[in-house]
Each structure stands twice: as C-alpha cells, then as structure tokens.
Design a protein around this motif. Structure first.
Motif, short mmCIF file in Angstrom:
data_model
loop_
_atom_site.label_atom_id
_atom_site.label_comp_id
_atom_site.label_asym_id
_atom_site.label_seq_id
_atom_site.Cartn_x
_atom_site.Cartn_y
_atom_site.Cartn_z
N ALA A 54 1.65 1.50 -1.27
CA ALA A 54 1.79 1.62 -0.01
C ALA A 54 2.41 0.48 0.75
O ALA A 54 3.43 0.88 1.73
N GLU A 55 2.60 -0.79 0.52
CA GLU A 55 3.32 -1.68 1.21
C GLU A 55 4.46 -1.63 0.80
O GLU A 55 5.74 -1.70 1.70
N ARG A 56 4.90 -1.15 -0.51
CA ARG A 56 6.40 -0.95 -1.04
C ARG A 56 6.93 -0.02 -0.04
O ARG A 56 8.12 -0.11 0.33
N CYS A 57 6.14 1.21 0.34
CA CYS A 57 6.69 2.31 1.20
C CYS A 57 7.11 1.75 2.38
O CYS A 57 8.00 2.06 3.11
N ALA A 58 5.95 1.12 3.09
CA ALA A 58 6.03 0.72 4.28
C ALA A 58 7.19 -0.25 4.52
O ALA A 58 7.52 -0.54 5.68
N GLN A 59 7.59 -1.22 3.66
CA GLN A 59 8.61 -2.00 3.82
C GLN A 59 10.18 -1.55 3.22
O GLN A 59 10.91 -2.52 3.04
N CYS A 107 8.52 6.23 6.20
CA CYS A 107 7.95 5.20 5.30
C CYS A 107 6.58 4.90 5.50
O CYS A 107 5.63 4.93 4.63
N GLN A 108 5.87 4.94 7.00
CA GLN A 108 4.74 4.70 7.32
C GLN A 108 3.61 5.96 6.62
O GLN A 108 2.86 5.91 6.12
#
Length: 805
Positions: free
Chosen positions: A515-520, A499-500
């Motif tokens: 980016a935040e969607r993928c990180a979370q 994810c990161q």
C-alpha cells in the motif's frame, strides 16, 4: 387464432394472389376480432385488389377510425394512419378520383412525417403537376427537396426536366423557386460563381418569395458574398420565423469576422413551425458550437459549454411541445409527425438541457420518453450516465442489463463499463465489478499502453481497472490485484488519486508495505531526496552556506516557508543591515500562518536569527585580524516593535525549530533546482513549437488524460505552456467526467529586453482565474509543477507518435 397469426396467413395468401381466400380469412378473423385495425387494413387492400374500389375506400376510412381509437394511442398510430392514407390515395388515383387522391396524399404526407416515406412528398408534387396545378406542384417540389429526409441527384434531375418543360415565359413563382432549389450546388462545387449568377436570374422570376430569397442567400454564401448572403437572410427573417435561419445568421457574422452572439439567440415561435424545425435548428446550433470549439477553442470549459447548451436545449423544448401536441391531438404538419426524430430530440434535450446542467435526475424521464417511442442505445447510455450521477445505482445496473439484452455486442459497452462498475461498487457487489471488466475485455482487450490514441477510452479503462483492483481485494484475489497494480504502475496515466486507489486495495488485503509503495509511486525516490545536515542547534557555517542557495539567488531574494503541521513559518533573506552590523544571512521565525494586512504580518511573537559579521577594531585591523561571524538572536513579542524594542537573547533560547528549518531549506532548494534546471526557457519554447507543429494553436489545448496541455500568448508577447488538471478526477479517477474542478500550472517565458535576457516564471491558477507565482519556498508546488510537466511531455510524445500512425 391470434390476430398476429391471422395477419401473417392473410398476407401469405395475398402474396400468392389467392385474393378471395385471403378476403374470406380476413372476414373470419374480423368476426373474432371486430374492429382490429390491422385486419381492417388487410381487408381494404384485398378489396382494392379485387377491383371493389368503393368498398375499399370505405374500408380504409373504417381502418383509420379504429386505429386512432386505440388506447393508449402512441405516436406511431398517427404514422400508421399516414401509410393507410398513402395506400388509399393510390387507390383513389387508380379510380380516377384526381382531386380526392391529391387531398389524401397531402394528408398522408402530413401524417407520415419527414423521413418515413420521402417518396410520398414527390408523388404529391407529381400528381399536382399532372393535374395542371403547376404552382402547387412547385411548392411541393420545393418542400420535398428542403424538408424530406432525402434529396438525391436521381430525384432532382427528373424534377429539373419537368420544371424546365414550361419554358422561360411562365410566371409560376413556385416553379421558379423549386428550380432554384434544385439548382443549388454542393458547398464544394468549383463553379459557385456560375451557379450564383444562374440562381440570381431565376430569383427575379419568383415574385420575391421568401423561400427564394433564402436560397439566394445560400448560393451567395457559397460564392463568397457573405455580406450579400447576410442581407438576404435579414430580409427573409423579417418575413418568416425560422429558427434554422437564426443559427445560420450568427454563423455568417462569425465568418465575416463580425461580433457574434450564439448564446443570445431567442428562438422564433410560430404556429406554422414544426417540431422538426426546432430539432434541426438545435442540431445546426450544435454544429456551430463544435466549429467554434475546434477553430476558436470556445466552449471547452464545462461551465461555458453548459451555458451554450442551455440555449440549444430551449430549441428542443419548443420542438418537444410541438411534437407532443401533435401526438395528443393529430393537429400539426409533417415536421411534427416523425416519432424517431422526436426520440432523437428527447435524447438531445436530456443531454443539453439537463445532463450538461448537472440536473441528472431530470434528464432521465426524457431519455425514457425517447426510448418508449424509438429505442436506440444512446438513450439508455444517457440514462445510465444520469443514474450513476444521481445515485440511482440499481437503476444504472438495470440500464446496463437492458442495453446488453437489447443490443448484445452491437453497442459500445466499454463506453459505460466504468460507470456500471462504479454503480456495482456503490452497491457493494465486487463480483459484478469483475464481471464487467471481463465483459469489456472480451469485447475490447487493447492493452492500456496502446490506448494513448483514444484518451477517453484510456480514461475509462483506468477507472474500470481501479474499481476492479478494489473489488478483487474485497474478494481476496491477490493475483488479480497484483496484475492490475503492475499494469497501472507501469502506465504514464498515474495520478495521485490512482496511487491512493491502489493503496486502498492493498490495505484491504492487509499488505501495508505494498500500500505504501503504491501511495508513494509518484514521489521522488529516496535516493534523490536532498541530504539533511545533522545538528539540533544553529551554527554559523550552515547558515553561511545558505547564501549560495539557488533559491536565494534566483531573483527572489527571499525564501518564504509556509507552516507545516508544527505551525512554524520561516523567511530567509540575505544581506540584512542592522545597528550592530551586517548580516549576510538571517531568518525570521514566526508561529502560525497568520492573516496579513498588505505586507505587514499580524502581531505574533517573532524571532530574528542571523549571522552577524563584525569588523575588528583598529588594533585588530593593525594586527591583520579579519571580520568574524557569530550567531545573533533577537525576539519581539509582536514582530512589529521598533528596532530598539527587539530584545537580544542568547541563541540557545531559540525555540526547537532548527532541525525543521534545515530540512525545509534543503527541500525547498532541491525542489527549486529541479524545477528551474529542467523546465528552462529553451524547453518551454520547444514545447510551444511542438504543440504548434501538432496543430494546437495559442489558447487551444489537447487532452492528454492526465491533464490538458496548450500554448498561450499575451499582448505583451509573453508565451507560456499551461497544464490543466481536474482536481476531482486527479483525486479519484473513478469519478464521472462531469466532476470538474480545474486548476492550471503555468510555465511562462518573460521576453528579453535591452537590459535583461528572457527568463522563466512559474505559476498556479485556479479555475476562476485567480493565481499566484510559484516561488522558491513553495517546495511542494515546485515539485508538483516539475513532475507534472515531465509526465505531460512524456504523454505528449507518445500521443503525437500514436496520432501520426
């Protein structure tokens, strides 16, 4: 005309039976290239074909002298000398020079090695038999069947007939030993007892030769007499240094259920042992390791595998020394002479002696040695692996190019695609990363979702896609990043690291929202997060509501909340007694995660906030007044002061921690509810039963890619499921497979007793074996334990369906 062109023309004339013309051409070519070994060999053959035997015999001698004078001399020169000796031996045989022909063919066998021309071994034995040297022939037949590269029924049957032609009354010990070897059945033969009796009777005629004893040990093992086999092998090993027998003896101990020590082997050394002996011993050692992995779950940890691999590597080191001495001097025997076996030994030594010991740079020269003698793709495969792990990025790219140039599509390029993509990434060559992805898609374009049946291939594909997403982002190729993101986010191979990695690609494109969607992507959706109460000051109702929390009523009686960034630590408890009354709920508040001495916290300022239940006085009770509750707050500068030294202060003097405390309690209770509600005793037991049905026994596990899963049981009867995660790969899925840092989530069922029902406990353990329970206050761990279990079960179900197809 070049030497190569001359040789081609001479061979063509020879095939057309134009012998005089071919000889004339050979002489002309030798005039231009005197002393060329290839031309001298052609002349020797032609002289022999023209019945000029004596001249041909001399020419073979000249040819080998020229060959072995070549500089630099390679291992293949000795083998080429063996082929020359073999031809000369046949010429001598035709000329009626029996003893000379036999000496020549024996030297040919020594130079040819064990697999280049197995027929030479049998011919050497045939000639000895024809010349009446029956014991010599018996020894050669035995050695041919035992050491040559092939031994098929079509070869053995004529040998048996020849050996039996002497009848039953002779005393040629090696003939009987060869007959024993020829009569040795396959391991799955249904009449092992009959074979054992026949071979035992033959053994009595061998004069107790150690080689015969070794054969009897084998057939006894096949017949189930393991103790007899072990006794024979012990006697044999006392007389003959044999590294292969050392491995076999350990295996017999294992089969007999006796203590065995594979790692305790110290390889026998003797001048009569050849490099091939040690190579074979190492390979058989590796087979035992694989057997113990499969049956006992041993050596699955990379640390343990490295330790046992070091013993295997010692055999290869001894073998390498024998081979290299022979290649330098010509001193040795047939098991020192085979260049291809040396090349395979170099590959095995590089893997076991260096790669698995994480001494990557030291492995590379061994891969290169093997490649120089007999190239096969596994050598440069290993070379590239080691180059990426030792930071030799340009070298890794060169290995990739050599493999593709040399083998084209005839090697599994997808096995190294993620490695070379990693090297290109380190070299800041994003376009080449995408070329690697395209190259692999052209060769093996199975969708990621369908790779569940091949976890290593799936793992490599995920790593390659992650690197490709980053490369595409660097090149501004948004559609490519979108496509990779869609596929990976839809995959159950997601990890925090993956994810990161995707988030990093989107940040390179400047899209923080994506980016935040993928990180979370792995986090609980916002709609499922616990609702947080409003208010910035403590209140009785909220605190009394905490008495009903599952996290405080699940056997732990305390909710410990370790510090976050703010540094506040909380301990929530029920039913506290004090001099001023009962406290149905209270919390101790401290700042900092301070060291403790046993159960005693370090002396730091501490606040005690509780709900105090106060009973009415006698008149109040007469009027029917019930108990009342109010907030109480006490403070100690150390937290260790006796009760009398705690100072009561107004609740308004509580530090500004109430919003954080409310949030932390709500989050911890929600995480605990999720864990205990979904991973119950029944579900843990069902998972263990499912693993057993898939052939995964206790203390074994299977690799699901995201983790390893396996059932376990202890002496007290407690059973549990363990999920093992590689912290490094979970952090960064593009790291190589040896970057190993395991930790384990434990889901255990404590057995029922006469007074208590079975109940679950959850734990976390590091790779060294130390661990702790996951308690209700461990919100992050509880969420992680729950989410990982759900992901693992989903993966297990898909893996089981794929394995059944």
């Amino acid at each position: 005309m070049s030497v190569e062109a001359s040789i081609e023309s001479i061979d063509a004339l020879h095939e057309e039976d134009r012998l005089e013309a071919a000889l004339a051409m050979a002489d002309d070519a030798l005039g231009q290239h005197p002393g060329d070994a290839g031309l001298l060999l052609r002349k020797a053959r032609l002289l022999g074909a023209l019945d000029r035997g004596d001249e041909a015999m001399d020419m073979y001698e000249r040819q080998r002298a020229a060959l072995l004078a070549t500089r630099p001399r390679t291992p293949h020169h000795w083998q080429e000398a063996g082929f020359s000796l073999y031809e000369q031996a046949h010429l001598a045989r035709r000329l009626g020079r029996g003893p000379e022909s036999r000496a020549l063919i024996l030297e040919a066998v020594a130079r040819l090695g064990s697999i280049a021309l197995p027929a030479a071994w049998y011919e050497a034995a045939d000639w000895a038999w024809e010349d009446g040297e029956h014991d010599v022939a018996g020894r050669l037949y035995h050695d041919a069947m035992f050491k040559a590269g092939e031994c098929f029924d079509r070869q053995i049957q004529p040998i048996v007939e020849r050996l039996r032609s002497l009848g039953e009354d002779h005393s040629h010990h090696w003939v009987w030993t060869a007959l024993m070897r020829a009569s040795l059945p396959e391991a799955d033969d249904p009449d092992q007892q009959g074979h054992a009796r026949a071979i035992a009777a033959m053994y009595e005629r061998t004069g107790g030769l150690p080689a015969a004893l070794r054969i009897r040990a084998r057939v006894r093992e096949y017949a189930g007499d393991l103790e007899g086999a072990a006794a024979d092998l012990d006697t044999y090993m006392a007389q003959v240094p044999d590294p292969r027998a050392q491995v076999w003896r350990v295996l017999l101990d294992y089969k007999m259920g006796q203590p065995f020590d594979l790692e305790g082997i110290r390889w026998a050394e003797h001048r009569n042992l050849g490099g091939g002996d040690y190579y074979s011993a190492g390979c058989e050692f590796a087979e035992v390791v694989e057997l113990l992995k499969e049956r006992e779950g041993l050596y699955t940890n990379t640390i343990h595998l490295a330790r046992v691999s070091a013993v295997e590597a010692e055999a290869y080191e001894l073998g390498a020394a024998r081979f290299e001495h022979y290649f330098a001097t010509g001193e040795g025997g047939p098991l020192d002479a085979e260049p291809h076996i040396y090349a395979m030994l170099c590959n095995n030594l590089a893997i076991n002696g260096y790669y698995r010991q994480e001494r990557f740079a030291e492995a590379i020269p061994w891969h290169e040695k093997g490649w120089a003698v007999s190239p096969f793709w596994e050598q440069y495969h290993g070379r590239l692996n080691c180059q990426t792990r030792s930071g030799q990025w340009a070298g890794a790219v060169e290995s990739w190019k050599v493999l593709n140039h040399t083998f084209g599509s005839q090697w599994p390029a997808e096995q190294l695609a993620d490695e070379v993509a990693w090297a290109y990434d380190q070299l800041e060559q994003p376009a080449q990363v995408l070329e690697v992805l395209a190259h692999c898609n052209a060769q093996a374009n199975t969708p990621l979702q369908e790779l569940i049946a091949d976890i290593p291939a799936e793992t490599r594909r995920v790593a390659l896609m992650a690197l490709a997403a980053k490369a595409a982002a660097k090149l501004g190729q948004r559609p490519r990043v979108e496509q990779i993101t869609r596929e990976l986010l839809a995959s159950d191979r997601l990890s925090d690291g993956l994810c990161q990695h995707l988030a990093q690609a989107w940040r390179l494109l400047g899209d923080e929202a994506q980016a935040e969607r993928c990180a979370q992507a792995l986090n609980t959706p916002a709609a499922e997060q616990p609702a947080l109460p409003d208010g910035h000051a403590p209140d009785v109702a909220t605190m009394l509501g905490w008495t009903e929390l599952l996290a405080l009523n699940d056997g732990y009686a305390v909710l410990r909340l370790q510090p976050e960034a703010s540094g506040w630590q909380f301990e929530l408890r029920k039913n506290g007694e004090s001099e001023i009354g009962n406290q149905p709920i209270y919390v101790q508040i401290r700042q900092g995660n301070h060291e403790t001495d046993g159960d005693s916290p370090a002396p730091v300022p501490t606040w005690h906030l509780g709900v105090l239940s106060e009973q009415p006085g006698i008149f109040g009770r007469l009027r029917g007044k019930g108990s009342s509750q109010r907030l109480c707050l006490a403070h100690s500068p150390t937290g260790h002061a006796p009760p009398a030294e705690w100072k009561d202060i107004p609740p308004t003097q509580l530090p500004p921690v109430w919003p954080e405390l409310q949030r932390r309690v709500a989050e911890a209770n929600a995480a605990w509810q999720q864990l205990t509600g979904s991973i119950t005793v029944e579900r843990i037991v069902a998972t263990i039963e499912k693993l057993h049905s898939l052939g995964v026994d206790h203390s074994r596990d299977i690799n699901l890619g995201t983790c390893r899963i396996g059932p376990n049981i202890n002496d007290a009867g407690a059973t549990w499921v363990s999920l093992t995660i590689d912290r490094k790969l979970d952090t960064d899925p593009t790291l190589p497979d040896l970057a190993y840092d395991p930790y384990h989530f434990i889901y255990q069922v404590v057995p029922a007793t006469d007074s208590t029902a079975a109940y679950p406990i959850y734990g976390l353990q590091d790779g060294a074996g130390s661990g702790r329970h996951i308690e209700p206050g461990d919100a992050a761990l509880a969420r992680a334990a729950s989410q990982l279990f759900e992901r693992a079960i989903k993966r297990l179900d898909r893996w089981a369906r794929a394995a059944a197809q």
